[in-house]
Design a protein around this motif. Structure first.
Motif, PDB file in Angstrom:
ATOM      1  N   UNK A 196       1.062   1.403  -4.564  1.00 46.98           N
ATOM      2  CA  UNK A 196       0.104   0.405  -5.054  1.00 46.98           C
ATOM      3  C   UNK A 196      -0.923   1.023  -5.994  1.00 46.98           C
ATOM      4  N   UNK A 197      -1.009   2.343  -5.975  1.00 49.49           N
ATOM      5  CA  UNK A 197      -1.955   3.010  -6.878  1.00 49.49           C
ATOM      6  C   UNK A 197      -1.365   3.225  -8.258  1.00 49.49           C
ATOM      7  N   UNK A 198      -0.085   3.036  -8.400  1.00 51.51           N
ATOM      8  CA  UNK A 198       0.531   3.317  -9.700  1.00 51.51           C
ATOM      9  C   UNK A 198       0.338   2.140 -10.660  1.00 51.51           C
ATOM     10  N   UNK A 199       0.351   2.459 -11.916  1.00 50.97           N
ATOM     11  CA  UNK A 199       0.177   1.454 -12.962  1.00 50.97           C
ATOM     12  C   UNK A 199       1.221   0.357 -12.849  1.00 50.97           C
TER      13      UNK A 199
ATOM     14  N   UNK B 177      -2.020  11.668  -2.497  1.00 48.05           N
ATOM     15  CA  UNK B 177      -2.624  11.829  -1.168  1.00 48.05           C
ATOM     16  C   UNK B 177      -1.625  11.527  -0.061  1.00 48.05           C
TER      17      UNK B 177
ATOM     18  N   UNK C 121       2.078  -4.583  -8.415  1.00 48.38           N
ATOM     19  CA  UNK C 121       1.364  -5.697  -7.791  1.00 48.38           C
ATOM     20  C   UNK C 121       1.184  -5.452  -6.292  1.00 48.38           C
ATOM     21  N   UNK C 122       2.304  -5.215  -5.619  1.00 54.59           N
ATOM     22  CA  UNK C 122       2.199  -4.864  -4.192  1.00 54.59           C
ATOM     23  C   UNK C 122       3.488  -4.237  -3.672  1.00 54.59           C
TER      24      UNK C 122
ATOM     25  N   UNK D 148      -3.860   6.445   0.635  1.00 58.25           N
ATOM     26  CA  UNK D 148      -4.114   6.717  -0.778  1.00 58.25           C
ATOM     27  C   UNK D 148      -4.792   5.547  -1.468  1.00 58.25           C
ATOM     28  N   UNK D 149      -4.427   4.352  -1.116  1.00 59.42           N
ATOM     29  CA  UNK D 149      -4.921   3.199  -1.873  1.00 59.42           C
ATOM     30  C   UNK D 149      -6.430   3.098  -1.859  1.00 59.42           C
TER      31      UNK D 149
ATOM     32  N   UNK E 110      -8.773  -0.884  -0.578  1.00 58.65           N
ATOM     33  CA  UNK E 110      -8.300  -0.789  -1.965  1.00 58.65           C
ATOM     34  C   UNK E 110      -9.452  -0.201  -2.788  1.00 58.65           C
TER      35      UNK E 110
ATOM     36  N   UNK F 120      -3.213   9.715  -6.175  1.00 59.77           N
ATOM     37  CA  UNK F 120      -1.828   9.250  -6.150  1.00 59.77           C
ATOM     38  C   UNK F 120      -0.921  10.152  -5.346  1.00 59.77           C
TER      39      UNK F 120
ATOM     40  N   UNK G 133       1.480   6.219  -1.898  1.00 63.08           N
ATOM     41  CA  UNK G 133       1.156   4.805  -2.029  1.00 63.08           C
ATOM     42  C   UNK G 133       1.425   4.287  -3.440  1.00 63.08           C
TER      43      UNK G 133
END
Lengths: 337, 337, 337, 337
Positions: C54-57, D306, C60-61, D310-311, D276, D304, C52
């Motif tokens: 979206x979990x990275x620094x 998973x 946005x999406x 993950x989110x 989220x 990150x 995913x």
């Protein structure tokens, strides 16, 4: 904005899109993957007006990237806006409490209510003078007479007044008696009313529409703010879902979502969400625990005689008890009442 | 109204309720079953105002029996109301067709649109002059100038004009140019607007709110009718659900439900329901097959250049094709175009 | 997939994303606009598993571009799949009609029902032998005995049998008596049942879950098809919304949407959508007008005595009348019964 | 049950209804008001089976008074049920905390997760071994191997194990390794699974269906309890609404509603509700403030990487911080962790 092309789109399709973008003063960044070509739009999208690329040949879909609201956004004011209503500040450590009857009924009722909510710890007296009622045969409110009564009751108890306006030509009158105007759920997309209340510069409590997304709600706030009135406080009051155990479903997640996307303060209305007085305490505590900046609660000196929405009004005694619990909870989440 | 007592309610609880009913000039019929006592309320419930029995001791729940609307009800006019707009009649065998662009943009566009929809078989030219837009930064309509253009285009083609008003102080102006006024989905519970449009006596097309129940919709119609304006036509335009494949979910069942509960004509707006031009034909046919009295469809002489809602506008050619199919279908369901 | 970066993301954030993509054997196409950087993912996204972004620094999406279903997609079979059940073909010009009681109750009832629906023009006898009931205290079905009765009644009248299975260990037994198995709305995401019914190769009628999106529905069809069973027919039976006038809200738009996105035939169940027999005709006509390939309707020889769902069952006489109307309508939309 | 007659119903209509009731061994109490006649049904309504009075002549509607669930009701156990899982008690002062990864991926991952959640203060290790996935092409779980890993990781850290079963033939296997079985949202109305898990007598965590009403949820609990397994804990995990800012909408009101209508403990799953990780803390605090008996939260040693969802997974560090806040809040609402 991103324009995703269909798998079977042609080179010509893509070229036409680039051309249309150019005509509008915009650039394009093409990205041809193994599964689809993507056109990234470069430049200020507002130049496009409402041009819809989904109508062009070969386009699968368009994906907006930016929110349409700007003034209401978190980026515009990352430290959070503090809305001032006279000497009160909404959005700081101290929670703001609004309380009072659903509708102003008479002098005695509103005076007793004001006494009661003051004793419980509220800063605002709420009460409806212009009532939006589903049926034309229901009680429609005392209008200006009701506002006068509220002002007197509030003044006698050191409270601010908040009341709803349902049409733009009520703003001047309401502004004479109210410290803050409420836009109700049914009028969240009454854009004319939003504009006019924006022009009035009077602080506004903007309730979420019963089936409005958070994005639409922030767009509605933007209407008010785009007229130069930044004194907007949001109010989550439950959304319409399939569940009938409660009148509406309190969307408590709206609190952290609004805090992330916007700089505006947000309070909770557990009375309209629950529709039953027995659930109000639980929802109030949930709202504050989630980070809300205050509560607006229906309190009536004699709920069983109330002219509207009786099931969801608390007695002053019940309100005082609720406030004690809220006060204790506030401390462990870094707030105070 | 029926009041259902809790299993563990006392004789005293029931007596208090009977007493309250008496105070309001109402009678009570007690029914003590093996599982619960039930109090049937005898007399005119409106005497109770908003008194809420659910707040009284021992009460499990109250069940309303009567609809709050009267003039809009089927009983009031069992043969169905026919709404007259000049020489046109809505609600008879002949289906009524309204069509035109989302927004009036300029003289040329609206003139071409009028020509196109007339050729396709429409009786009404539609077009927005006062636009309710989600974002304050979107195009808001040409206002009176736009209405003038519509009137000229309609007159040149023998069409009636229908256009939306979004605030009560637009009614007089709009009334000068329009044969019928539209109340949009966002204003279905703008009660002030409903009352004023009721007072105007101008025929009204009342769109269903995006998350309004059919009962609330009929209550909204009642607002208009209670001011003496019985010329109300309902318009189903899709409701908000979890499904995102279409802009809204067309509630085609609303057609038979409205026909059963109300005497008012009902038409279908497939354009706003679908949000995509490719689904409009299927939804138009479905609506007429279900018994609707007409259609309101967005048609634009050049959809790809439209200033708003482009994805859901048809070309005049596509509209003419659609109308042919509707015409064929109309015959087998006992209607005609 | 497209990864949209936050306005304040850094060059380093973007580089890390490109690196992660590389680790998974994927490429990246960077597009740096005035408002945001966009990373287009190049290659087969399934290599990413559930990673995913979206979990990275700085992200946005993420925006998916491709549907997860393949076999059920329109692209895979652009001319539309025709499902064969013995000598019957579903998805061709001729509409397929399924009818019968909610539940099999006894020999006499199902025999009368079979006679009645055959006379009305149905090809399939439907009836529940394994009933999914909300309360454990409700009638749960006659199970295998009921299936035997259905088979006999169908054979005596030249009908096919369709019946619901609610657990995977019923498939073998049901397969002995049924020509087609139904997966009910409550089991649309009972993935074990989907897989097993896929392995059985028996034709399947897959009802839409009460709150499932069309995409989830096609994913469920993909489960069955991924086991090699392509004989899947979809059935729209109403979704859960806030409206209570009907038991569910028939999403008639699902017909054109499914026709566009998928190659599978789709039929309409107006009985469960409406929940009241009085609305069934209107919804049946709407469904066929919208392009559905058939109808499944509850018909009971004596609806007032039915053991379940009585309100939504038609008499054989009412069914025959309905079928006449459907037949007339079919012709004008290029179909036949 | 109450049967409300239509305004224009006849004396004969009413007599027929009384007759049908008598045939079923039930009595009737007639109440003739000025607006409608009401028939109160006397006796045990279950004798009626599914007989539907709304089909009889002259009937406006039927109003049920009693809930169909009995064992799950508040009346059956007014002091609240306490569910025992080994030496742990759910539903007492001490809140119960369940935590762990969405899916068991490998020995190292689950061991690290167990260490982390134990350190944070959890009593249960959660983790999916049988995964219900929307697409057949997604990772489906390690099955029995995963359960073995969980058991070892839990034992090494003094934790209980909870894991989901998605088919009834997994119960025996899962029962060997798990202290509590989870029924997921998609299977809340998989009645076969409910019955079998009821027969197993293993404690059950019953998640609310994504679009199930609270009444349907309690009916589902009744299925399990009607087989003699009273060890049922409810779990609110968000419902499907029109709002897309969160994956689902946490219905925090479900907590006080369940506490009023039922005796069963209820916990909150903020991870699936929010979708989220950034909103999980706010929703956890809201749930406990509203009166929930515990939390189930997704925690992954390295979110990150998973393999699924993950989110919405927290790091062990974030979980420990969250638990500190929950601990502080618990005290002011009369609970403890």
């Amino acid at each position: 904005m991103i324009i995703v092309m269909k798998k079977n789109s042609t080179q010509q399709d893509v070229e036409k899109i680039v051309e249309v973008l150019k005509e509008h003063g915009l650039g394009a960044n093409l990205s041809t993957g193994s599964q689809a070509t993507i056109v990234g739009v470069l430049g200020d999208k507002t130049k496009l007006g409402d041009f819809d690329f989904e109508l062009m040949e070969g386009v699968e879909k368009c994906v907006p990237i930016m929110h349409p609201y700007k003034l209401a956004s978190h980026e515009m004011c990352p430290d959070g806006r503090v809305v001032e209503v006279g000497d009160l500040k909404i959005g700081e450590k101290k929670l703001i409490m609004m309380a009072g009857p659903c509708a102003v009924e008479n002098e005695e009722q509103i005076m007793k209510a004001a006494l009661g909510v003051k004793a419980g710890g509220a800063q605002f007296l709420r009460g409806g003078a212009y009532k939006p009622r589903t049926s034309p045969y229901s009680f429609q409110g005392l209008e200006e007479e009701g506002l006068k009564m509220m002002r007197r009751a509030a003044d006698a108890n050191g409270l601010k007044v908040i009341s709803e306006v349902v049409a733009h030509d009520q703003i001047d009158t309401a502004g004479k008696y109210c410290d803050m105007l409420q836009i109700g759920a049914r009028n969240m997309q009454n854009f004319r009313l939003l504009r006019e209340v924006g022009r009035s510069k009077i602080p506004v409590l903007l309730k979420r529409g019963i089936s409005s997304t958070i994005e639409e709600w922030l767009d509605a706030a933007e209407y008010i703010m785009s007229e130069g009135n930044y004194n907007v406080v949001l109010c989550e009051r439950g959304i319409r879902t399939f569940e009938t155990a409660t009148r509406n479903t309190l969307d408590v997640s709206a609190v952290p979502v609004v805090k992330e996307r916007s700089s505006l303060p947000i309070i909770i209305d557990p009375s309209h969400a629950a529709g039953k007085s027995k659930y109000i305490t639980a929802l109030s505590l949930a709202g504050i625990a989630a980070g809300a900046d205050g509560l607006i609660i229906e309190v009536h000196p004699n709920p069983k005689a109330a002219m509207s929405d009786a099931a969801q009004q608390l007695t002053p005694e019940a309100y005082a008890q609720l406030m004690k619990k809220v006060g204790a909870l506030a401390q462990v989440v870094g707030r105070e009442i």
